[in-house]
Design an enzyme around this catalytic site. Structure first.
Site, PDB file in Angstrom:
ATOM      1  N   HIS A 228     -76.397  23.443  79.054  1.00 22.81           N
ATOM      2  CA  HIS A 228     -75.149  24.160  79.380  1.00 22.81           C
ATOM      3  C   HIS A 228     -75.515  25.634  79.632  1.00 22.81           C
ATOM      4  O   HIS A 228     -76.385  25.911  80.450  1.00 22.81           O
ATOM      5  CB  HIS A 228     -74.181  23.945  78.207  1.00 22.81           C
ATOM      6  CG  HIS A 228     -72.739  24.265  78.449  1.00 22.81           C
ATOM      7  ND1 HIS A 228     -72.232  24.675  79.645  1.00 22.81           N
ATOM      8  CD2 HIS A 228     -71.667  24.234  77.594  1.00 22.81           C
ATOM      9  CE1 HIS A 228     -70.920  24.880  79.536  1.00 22.81           C
ATOM     10  NE2 HIS A 228     -70.551  24.627  78.291  1.00 22.81           N
ATOM     11  N   HIS A 269     -75.793  19.169  88.252  1.00 26.28           N
ATOM     12  CA  HIS A 269     -74.509  19.442  87.610  1.00 26.28           C
ATOM     13  C   HIS A 269     -73.754  18.131  87.453  1.00 26.28           C
ATOM     14  O   HIS A 269     -73.832  17.269  88.321  1.00 26.28           O
ATOM     15  CB  HIS A 269     -73.674  20.426  88.452  1.00 26.28           C
ATOM     16  CG  HIS A 269     -72.567  21.037  87.673  1.00 26.28           C
ATOM     17  ND1 HIS A 269     -71.344  20.432  87.526  1.00 26.28           N
ATOM     18  CD2 HIS A 269     -72.527  22.188  86.966  1.00 26.28           C
ATOM     19  CE1 HIS A 269     -70.591  21.196  86.760  1.00 26.28           C
ATOM     20  NE2 HIS A 269     -71.280  22.266  86.407  1.00 26.28           N
ATOM     21  N   ASP A 327     -76.412  28.787  86.945  1.00 28.74           N
ATOM     22  CA  ASP A 327     -77.411  29.443  86.104  1.00 28.74           C
ATOM     23  C   ASP A 327     -78.718  29.729  86.830  1.00 28.74           C
ATOM     24  O   ASP A 327     -79.587  30.414  86.293  1.00 28.74           O
ATOM     25  CB  ASP A 327     -77.716  28.564  84.879  1.00 28.74           C
ATOM     26  CG  ASP A 327     -76.528  28.476  83.942  1.00 28.74           C
ATOM     27  OD1 ASP A 327     -75.879  29.510  83.751  1.00 28.74           O
ATOM     28  OD2 ASP A 327     -76.257  27.386  83.413  1.00 28.74           O
TER      29      ASP A 327
HETATM   30  N1  CMC Z   1     -84.352  18.156  87.058  1.00 35.07           N
HETATM   31  C1  CMC Z   1     -84.805  16.926  87.343  1.00 35.07           C
HETATM   32  N2  CMC Z   1     -84.042  15.814  87.352  1.00 35.07           N
HETATM   33  C2  CMC Z   1     -82.751  15.960  87.059  1.00 35.07           C
HETATM   34  C3  CMC Z   1     -82.180  17.223  86.748  1.00 35.07           C
HETATM   35  C4  CMC Z   1     -83.035  18.348  86.757  1.00 35.07           C
HETATM   36  N3  CMC Z   1     -82.553  19.562  86.458  1.00 35.07           N
HETATM   37  N4  CMC Z   1     -80.859  17.078  86.485  1.00 35.07           N
HETATM   38  C5  CMC Z   1     -80.604  15.757  86.626  1.00 35.07           C
HETATM   39  N5  CMC Z   1     -81.735  15.079  86.973  1.00 35.07           N
HETATM   40  C6  CMC Z   1     -81.849  13.646  87.268  1.00 35.07           C
HETATM   41  C7  CMC Z   1     -81.809  12.810  85.998  1.00 35.07           C
HETATM   42  O1  CMC Z   1     -83.124  12.580  85.500  1.00 35.07           O
HETATM   43  C8  CMC Z   1     -81.152  11.548  86.486  1.00 35.07           C
HETATM   44  O2  CMC Z   1     -82.119  10.791  87.192  1.00 35.07           O
HETATM   45  P1  CMC Z   1     -82.071   9.163  87.155  1.00 35.07           P
HETATM   46  O3  CMC Z   1     -80.769   8.795  87.817  1.00 35.07           O
HETATM   47  O4  CMC Z   1     -83.279   8.732  87.913  1.00 35.07           O
HETATM   48  O5  CMC Z   1     -82.112   8.772  85.713  1.00 35.07           O
HETATM   49  C9  CMC Z   1     -80.125  12.039  87.512  1.00 35.07           C
HETATM   50  O6  CMC Z   1     -80.673  13.279  88.002  1.00 35.07           O
HETATM   51  C10 CMC Z   1     -78.746  12.284  86.927  1.00 35.07           C
HETATM   52  O7  CMC Z   1     -78.876  13.173  85.804  1.00 35.07           O
HETATM   53  P2  CMC Z   1     -78.002  13.076  84.490  1.00 35.07           P
HETATM   54  O8  CMC Z   1     -78.786  13.636  83.349  1.00 35.07           O
HETATM   55  O9  CMC Z   1     -77.425  11.705  84.338  1.00 35.07           O
HETATM   56  O10 CMC Z   1     -76.825  14.069  84.873  1.00 35.07           O
HETATM   57  P3  CMC Z   1     -75.764  14.694  83.884  1.00 35.07           P
HETATM   58  O11 CMC Z   1     -74.517  14.848  84.647  1.00 35.07           O
HETATM   59  O12 CMC Z   1     -75.688  13.931  82.608  1.00 35.07           O
HETATM   60  O13 CMC Z   1     -76.391  16.131  83.504  1.00 35.07           O
HETATM   61  C11 CMC Z   1     -77.001  18.410  83.706  1.00 35.07           C
HETATM   62  C12 CMC Z   1     -76.038  17.306  84.165  1.00 35.07           C
HETATM   63  C13 CMC Z   1     -76.505  19.743  84.230  1.00 35.07           C
HETATM   64  C14 CMC Z   1     -77.015  18.469  82.165  1.00 35.07           C
HETATM   65  C15 CMC Z   1     -78.413  18.097  84.240  1.00 35.07           C
HETATM   66  O14 CMC Z   1     -78.424  18.127  85.654  1.00 35.07           O
HETATM   67  C16 CMC Z   1     -79.483  19.054  83.695  1.00 35.07           C
HETATM   68  O15 CMC Z   1     -80.043  18.817  82.598  1.00 35.07           O
HETATM   69  N6  CMC Z   1     -79.784  20.177  84.419  1.00 35.07           N
HETATM   70  C17 CMC Z   1     -80.716  21.180  83.944  1.00 35.07           C
HETATM   71  C18 CMC Z   1     -80.018  22.115  82.973  1.00 35.07           C
HETATM   72  C19 CMC Z   1     -79.032  23.040  83.669  1.00 35.07           C
HETATM   73  O16 CMC Z   1     -79.343  23.674  84.654  1.00 35.07           O
HETATM   74  N7  CMC Z   1     -77.819  23.179  83.078  1.00 35.07           N
HETATM   75  C20 CMC Z   1     -76.770  24.066  83.592  1.00 35.07           C
HETATM   76  C21 CMC Z   1     -75.595  23.318  84.090  1.00 35.07           C
HETATM   77  S1  CMC Z   1     -74.442  24.282  85.066  1.00 35.07           S
HETATM   78  C22 CMC Z   1     -73.782  25.510  84.051  1.00 35.07           C
HETATM   79  C23 CMC Z   1     -73.303  25.065  82.727  1.00 35.07           C
HETATM   80  O17 CMC Z   1     -72.735  23.997  82.551  1.00 35.07           O
HETATM   81  O18 CMC Z   1     -73.463  25.830  81.804  1.00 35.07           O
END
Ligand code: CMC
Length: 393
Positions: A228, A269, A327
């Site tokens: 987050h 996201h 971010d």
């Molecule tokens: N790098 C590499 N792979 C990723 C990333 C990433 N940053 N984000 C998602 N994926 C992949 C993930 O491995 C999954 O792949 P597969 O379908 O093969 O298993 C797919 O994309 C879907 O990811 P998810 O984890 O199911 O997505 P989610 O909606 O649960 O998580 C998220 C969203 C923002 C937590 C995630 O994208 C992440 O961890 N990003 C990095 C941290 C980040 O930048 N966070 C800030 C978010 S925006 C501002 C805020 O909310 O504060």
């Protein structure tokens, strides 16, 4: 036993009705109270956006002046509150101090607080929005051992924050007008984002009727994590670790490797399956700020742009619709403004406080307001009889 819908991570469950913020993740649209974020970013100020989010309409000139006066009236904190910092180790993370010290506001404002009275709710909102920057700057002062600076009510919200963060009793801090505007804009972009984890946390905590200052402390806790708001600090760490444009491919390969938990910070996201509109605005502000203020940060920005470009042409990121989020570029600007890395997530918390209090207010004043209580699917042991200690294998 009931049959419940299983929705881990609340991917498809709406927990409330809300009229504050609209997001269309597929189209990359974000609006506060119907106004496109791009227009607010260009034309508004953070304090005006705070009014809009809280009260639903853009203020008339008198309303805005009145609101600004009220907020500045509340910027000081009780002197006793400053003693909370003494309990923290000098190098405590500012978010750890924020959780505790913002929570401690509940100890100052409780006795006659009636959350069902709109006047009382307003006072809570004003106090929170006004005092959060004061507490945030004091966290940094504790880290570096300088005296806490009192707020200056002749300055704008953003300029006052910079004064408290960077000024000392010996020397005033003159904030550059471009830096002041950039900070105000970052605050606008972070002010609300509907039912994200921290806002949902504030709502759930508040749904029991708990003290709103304590609920915001719960929101700060949720925001801290790297998935987050903690991502902005993590992005800079990542860029520094990558170190050079030539190393980007190695890190992209790690992010794609299913056996490696590594993720590109600032990418992806839950809701946006298209470019995060906030990231687009921040990227263009990066160009302006770095050109004018701090050339030394340009290599990091260039690396970030290159990383984005490589990811934008990579099947893994395209298939999963992973784009830079809010971010990804914000830390680069914060650094150029002279804000220390460990304060980045605190900056997010300052801005998001407006969203948290707007949602708390909306929830508490809803005629259907009731405690939040998710259900579960039980996977544990069936009924069994207690086994005396002597008979346990
Ligand atoms: N790098 C590499 N792979 C990723 C990333 C990433 N940053 N984000 C998602 N994926 C992949 C993930 O491995 C999954 O792949 P597969 O379908 O093969 O298993 C797919 O994309 C879907 O990811 P998810 O984890 O199911 O997505 P989610 O909606 O649960 O998580 C998220 C969203 C923002 C937590 C995630 O994208 C992440 O961890 N990003 C990095 C941290 C980040 O930048 N966070 C800030 C978010 S925006 C501002 C805020 O909310 O504060």
């Amino acid at each position: 036993a009931g049959v419940f819908t299983y929705d881990p991570g609340f991917v498809s469950t709406a927990s409330c009705h809300s009229s504050i913020t609209y997001i269309d993740g597929n189209e990359g649209i974000l609006r506060y109270r119907g106004y496109p974020i791009e227009q607010l970013a260009e034309k508004s100020t953070f304090i005006e956006v705070a009014y809009l989010l809280l009260y639903g309409e853009l203020p008339a000139a008198e309303e805005l002046n009145g609101f600004r006066d009220i907020i500045t009236h509340h910027t000081m904190v009780n002197e006793a509150l400053l003693r909370f910092f003494e309990g923290y180790h000098y190098d405590a993370h500012p978010m750890a101090m924020m959780v505790g010290v913002v929570g401690s506001l509940a100890g100052f404002y409780h006795d006659s607080l009636d959350i069902y009275d709109s006047h009382h709710r307003d006072i809570c909102a004003h106090r929170l929005i006004a005092k959060i920057p004061t507490i945030a700057a004091a966290c940094h002062k504790h880290n570096i051992g300088e005296p806490v600076m009192y707020p200056r009510n002749d300055l704008s919200y953003s300029a006052n924050f910079m004064h408290m963060l960077k000024g000392t009793p010996c020397e005033d801090y003159e904030v550059d007008p471009l830096a002041e505007r950039a900070l105000d804009l970052l605050f606008i972009l972070h002010a609300d984002h509907e039912q994200n984890a921290s806002t949902s946390t504030v709502r759930l905590a508040g749904s029991s009727g708990a003290n709103p200052f304590a609920c915001v402390a719960a929101g700060i806790t949720s925001l801290w994590g790297p998935a987050h708001g903690g991502a902005n600090e993590a992005v800079l760490k990542m860029l520094e670790e990558i170190g050079h444009v030539g190393n980007i491919d190695k890190y992209i390969a790690r992010a794609k490797d299913k056996d490696d938990p590594y993720r590109l910070m600032g990418f992806g996201h839950r809701v946006y399956k298209n470019y995060d509109p906030r990231a687009r605005i921040i990227r263009s502000v990066c160009h302006q700020v770095l050109d004018k203020l701090a050339d030394s940060n340009n290599p990091l920005f260039e690396m970030a742009l290159k990383l984005e470009e490589i990811a934008a042409n990579d099947e893994y990121f395209l298939e999963r619709k992973l784009y830079p989020n809010v971010d990804f570029y914000s830390g680069i600007i914060y650094r150029a403004l002279g804000i220390p890395d460990n304060m980045f997530t605190v900056m997010f918390a300052i801005a998001r406080t407006v969203g948290w209090v707007a949602h708390w207010t909306e929830m508490v004043s809803d005629p259907h307001f009731r405690i939040g209580r998710p259900r579960q699917i039980y996977d544990g042991a069936p009924q069994r009889d207690y086994v005396p200690m002597a008979d346990r294998g």
